[in-house]
Write a protein that holds these residues in place. Structure first.
Motif, PDB file in Angstrom:
ATOM      1  N   TRP A 167       0.976  -1.215   0.110  1.00  0.00           N
ATOM      2  CA  TRP A 167       0.092   0.044   0.068  1.00  0.00           C
ATOM      3  C   TRP A 167       0.777   1.347  -0.057  1.00  0.00           C
ATOM      4  N   GLY A 168       2.097   1.193  -0.335  1.00  0.00           N
ATOM      5  CA  GLY A 168       3.046   2.341  -0.574  1.00  0.00           C
ATOM      6  C   GLY A 168       2.746   2.885  -1.901  1.00  0.00           C
ATOM      7  N   TRP A 169       2.842   4.329  -2.023  1.00  0.00           N
ATOM      8  CA  TRP A 169       2.836   4.922  -3.376  1.00  0.00           C
ATOM      9  C   TRP A 169       3.810   5.815  -3.598  1.00  0.00           C
ATOM     10  N   PRO A 170       4.402   6.136  -4.754  1.00  0.00           N
ATOM     11  CA  PRO A 170       4.254   5.041  -6.013  1.00  0.00           C
ATOM     12  C   PRO A 170       5.205   3.749  -5.493  1.00  0.00           C
ATOM     13  N   PRO A 171       5.137   3.018  -5.987  1.00  0.00           N
ATOM     14  CA  PRO A 171       4.820   2.688  -7.642  1.00  0.00           C
ATOM     15  C   PRO A 171       3.411   2.430  -7.800  1.00  0.00           C
ATOM     16  N   GLU A 172       3.072   2.561  -8.974  1.00  0.00           N
ATOM     17  CA  GLU A 172       1.767   2.285  -9.298  1.00  0.00           C
ATOM     18  C   GLU A 172       1.754   1.900 -11.079  1.00  0.00           C
ATOM     19  N   ILE A 173       0.918   1.000 -11.430  1.00  0.00           N
ATOM     20  CA  ILE A 173       0.978   0.387 -12.868  1.00  0.00           C
ATOM     21  C   ILE A 173      -0.415   0.625 -13.572  1.00  0.00           C
ATOM     22  N   ILE A 229       3.701   3.666 -16.051  1.00  0.00           N
ATOM     23  CA  ILE A 229       4.247   3.288 -14.853  1.00  0.00           C
ATOM     24  C   ILE A 229       4.516   4.389 -14.069  1.00  0.00           C
ATOM     25  N   HIS A 230       4.232   4.413 -12.834  1.00  0.00           N
ATOM     26  CA  HIS A 230       4.678   5.547 -11.868  1.00  0.00           C
ATOM     27  C   HIS A 230       5.701   5.013 -10.883  1.00  0.00           C
ATOM     28  N   SER A 231       6.857   5.477 -10.728  1.00  0.00           N
ATOM     29  CA  SER A 231       7.795   4.938  -9.641  1.00  0.00           C
ATOM     30  C   SER A 231       8.531   6.059  -9.006  1.00  0.00           C
ATOM     31  N   LYS A 232       8.808   5.466  -7.843  1.00  0.00           N
ATOM     32  CA  LYS A 232       9.653   6.572  -6.968  1.00  0.00           C
ATOM     33  C   LYS A 232      11.069   6.398  -7.084  1.00  0.00           C
ATOM     34  N   GLN A 233      11.803   5.521  -8.185  1.00  0.00           N
ATOM     35  CA  GLN A 233      13.071   5.357  -8.467  1.00  0.00           C
ATOM     36  C   GLN A 233      13.746   6.849  -8.849  1.00  0.00           C
ATOM     37  N   PRO A 234      14.733   6.981  -8.183  1.00  0.00           N
ATOM     38  CA  PRO A 234      15.237   8.330  -9.038  1.00  0.00           C
ATOM     39  C   PRO A 234      15.367   8.518 -10.408  1.00  0.00           C
ATOM     40  N   GLY A 235      14.915   9.666 -10.978  1.00  0.00           N
ATOM     41  CA  GLY A 235      14.804   9.853 -12.385  1.00  0.00           C
ATOM     42  C   GLY A 235      13.788   8.986 -13.427  1.00  0.00           C
ATOM     43  N   TYR A 236      13.058   8.203 -12.715  1.00  0.00           N
ATOM     44  CA  TYR A 236      12.215   7.343 -13.528  1.00  0.00           C
ATOM     45  C   TYR A 236      10.907   8.203 -13.776  1.00  0.00           C
ATOM     46  N   THR A 259       2.480  -2.226 -27.179  1.00  0.00           N
ATOM     47  CA  THR A 259       2.182  -0.721 -27.502  1.00  0.00           C
ATOM     48  C   THR A 259       3.527  -0.097 -26.915  1.00  0.00           C
ATOM     49  N   CYS A 260       3.978  -0.411 -25.806  1.00  0.00           N
ATOM     50  CA  CYS A 260       5.294  -0.043 -25.278  1.00  0.00           C
ATOM     51  C   CYS A 260       6.172  -0.878 -24.732  1.00  0.00           C
ATOM     52  N   ARG A 261       7.483  -0.946 -24.528  1.00  0.00           N
ATOM     53  CA  ARG A 261       8.185  -1.589 -23.838  1.00  0.00           C
ATOM     54  C   ARG A 261       9.399  -0.576 -23.106  1.00  0.00           C
ATOM     55  N   LEU A 262       9.324  -0.999 -21.846  1.00  0.00           N
ATOM     56  CA  LEU A 262      10.040   0.263 -20.946  1.00  0.00           C
ATOM     57  C   LEU A 262      11.218  -0.513 -19.908  1.00  0.00           C
ATOM     58  N   PRO A 263      12.124   0.027 -19.343  1.00  0.00           N
ATOM     59  CA  PRO A 263      12.832  -0.570 -18.348  1.00  0.00           C
ATOM     60  C   PRO A 263      12.138  -0.825 -17.125  1.00  0.00           C
ATOM     61  N   ALA A 264      12.118  -1.753 -16.438  1.00  0.00           N
ATOM     62  CA  ALA A 264      11.459  -1.812 -15.287  1.00  0.00           C
ATOM     63  C   ALA A 264      11.956  -1.161 -14.036  1.00  0.00           C
ATOM     64  N   PRO A 265      11.552  -0.237 -13.430  1.00  0.00           N
ATOM     65  CA  PRO A 265      12.194   0.524 -12.325  1.00  0.00           C
ATOM     66  C   PRO A 265      12.061  -0.637 -10.952  1.00  0.00           C
ATOM     67  N   SER A 266      13.090  -0.103 -10.023  1.00  0.00           N
ATOM     68  CA  SER A 266      13.588  -1.305  -9.042  1.00  0.00           C
ATOM     69  C   SER A 266      12.446  -1.417  -8.130  1.00  0.00           C
ATOM     70  N   ASP A 267      11.274  -0.542  -7.949  1.00  0.00           N
ATOM     71  CA  ASP A 267      10.235  -0.582  -7.113  1.00  0.00           C
ATOM     72  C   ASP A 267       9.012  -1.276  -7.410  1.00  0.00           C
ATOM     73  N   LEU A 268       9.364  -1.884  -9.023  1.00  0.00           N
ATOM     74  CA  LEU A 268       8.167  -3.080  -9.221  1.00  0.00           C
ATOM     75  C   LEU A 268       8.667  -4.446  -8.637  1.00  0.00           C
ATOM     76  N   ASN A 269       9.835  -4.418  -8.166  1.00  0.00           N
ATOM     77  CA  ASN A 269      10.238  -5.882  -7.871  1.00  0.00           C
ATOM     78  C   ASN A 269       9.715  -6.254  -6.405  1.00  0.00           C
ATOM     79  N   GLN A 270       8.237  -6.074  -6.414  1.00  0.00           N
ATOM     80  CA  GLN A 270       7.371  -6.692  -5.310  1.00  0.00           C
ATOM     81  C   GLN A 270       6.219  -7.130  -5.766  1.00  0.00           C
TER      82      GLN A 270
END
Length: 292
Positions: free
Chosen positions: A175-181, A199-206, A243-254
């Protein structure tokens, strides 16, 4: 994104309509790890209503900061249900999301609830503008639909209108935010029904990255919206095409769980007296293939 910080949405990549066949084609030929085909109604073991586990209050029955004009209503909360199941030939069943303009009795119950709960001034102002009743369902931590890495797909049919804002999306088990897909948010852009995927991420720069594509057949009929991710890669799909291919940010590893909802207003246009009533979103199925 949408739900929690609509105003910050900045889809990074350009509109795409990539025609290549998908690498998940083989995955979907195997039995899913979990699915809901909605053949026997809404399974309470798989889905919650409203933004639980937050308190079951008016403030958690819509998202104040997005400008939405609906309250998510169900029988246990107000005695009026906006999500039904309807038999559908050859598909076994669907979940039918209805957004309806509130009748006087529902409106009165909503305002009474808000007064009883002693909501903040900001919530009271937003409730005062929310004159539609709609539906949402969400998986929860520990439910079978929760997963980390793999592929998820839903078959959805939207009746396109500029005032409605359907979404199929994922939030983390923590229940943290972000991330959100946001697997898909549907909206009308320049008269064209569009699928917006982010994709919404808290990874710096993403930040927020994604793409948008026209929904085939001008939005009519059922379409398949999917998302695949692993440790390094995230891919959005529409009707089996990338439709698109993106790098997966680290906070999607959950672990994440799915949400489906039909909002009014917000990212859509503000409903008026001429807005068609009801608005509809139909869900044929939601399927998950874990760990691929």
């Amino acid at each position: 994104m949408h739900r929690l910080m609509m105003g910050t949405l900045a889809v990074a990549s350009a509109t795409m309509a990539v025609s290549q066949t998908t690498p998940v084609a083989k995955i979907v030929q195997t039995p899913p790890s979990w699915s809901d085909e909605f053949t026997t109604g809404l399974n309470a073991n798989d889905w919650d209503r409203g933004y639980s586990p937050w308190p079951n209050t008016i403030a958690n029955r819509f998202l104040i900061g997005t400008g939405e004009r609906q309250i998510y209503v169900d029988g246990p909360y107000l005695g009026k249900d906006t999500l039904a199941t309807q038999a559908q030939m050859n598909t076994g069943g669907t979940a039918l999301f209805l957004a309806r303009r509130m009748d006087a009795a529902t409106r009165s119950r909503i305002l009474t609830k808000a007064a009883e709960e002693q909501v903040t001034a900001a919530t009271a102002a937003a409730v005062g503008k929310a004159d539609w009743a709609s539906a949402m369902i969400k998986g929860s931590a520990g439910r079978a639909s929760t997963f980390r890495h793999g592929y998820i797909e839903a078959s959805l049919q939207w009746t396109p209108t500029k005032e409605s804002w359907p979404a199929f999306w994922l939030l983390p088990k923590t229940w943290g935010w972000p991330p959100e897909i946001d697997i898909v948010e549907m909206r009308i852009e320049n008269g064209i029904p569009m699928a917006v995927m982010t994709i919404h991420s808290k990874q710096p720069g993403y930040g927020a990255r994604g793409c948008r594509a026209p929904i085939p057949r001008n939005g009519r009929g059922y379409h398949r919206y999917g998302f695949y991710w692993n440790m390094t890669t995230a891919v959005f799909y529409l009707d089996g095409k990338v439709t698109c291919r993106l790098p997966a940010p680290s906070d999607l590893n959950q672990e994440f769980y799915p949400i489906l909802n039909l909002a009014m207003g917000g990212w859509g246009a503000v409903p008026t007296a001429n807005t068609a009533d009801p608005q509809k979103l139909q869900v044929d199925y939601v399927r998950v293939w874990k760990g691929y």
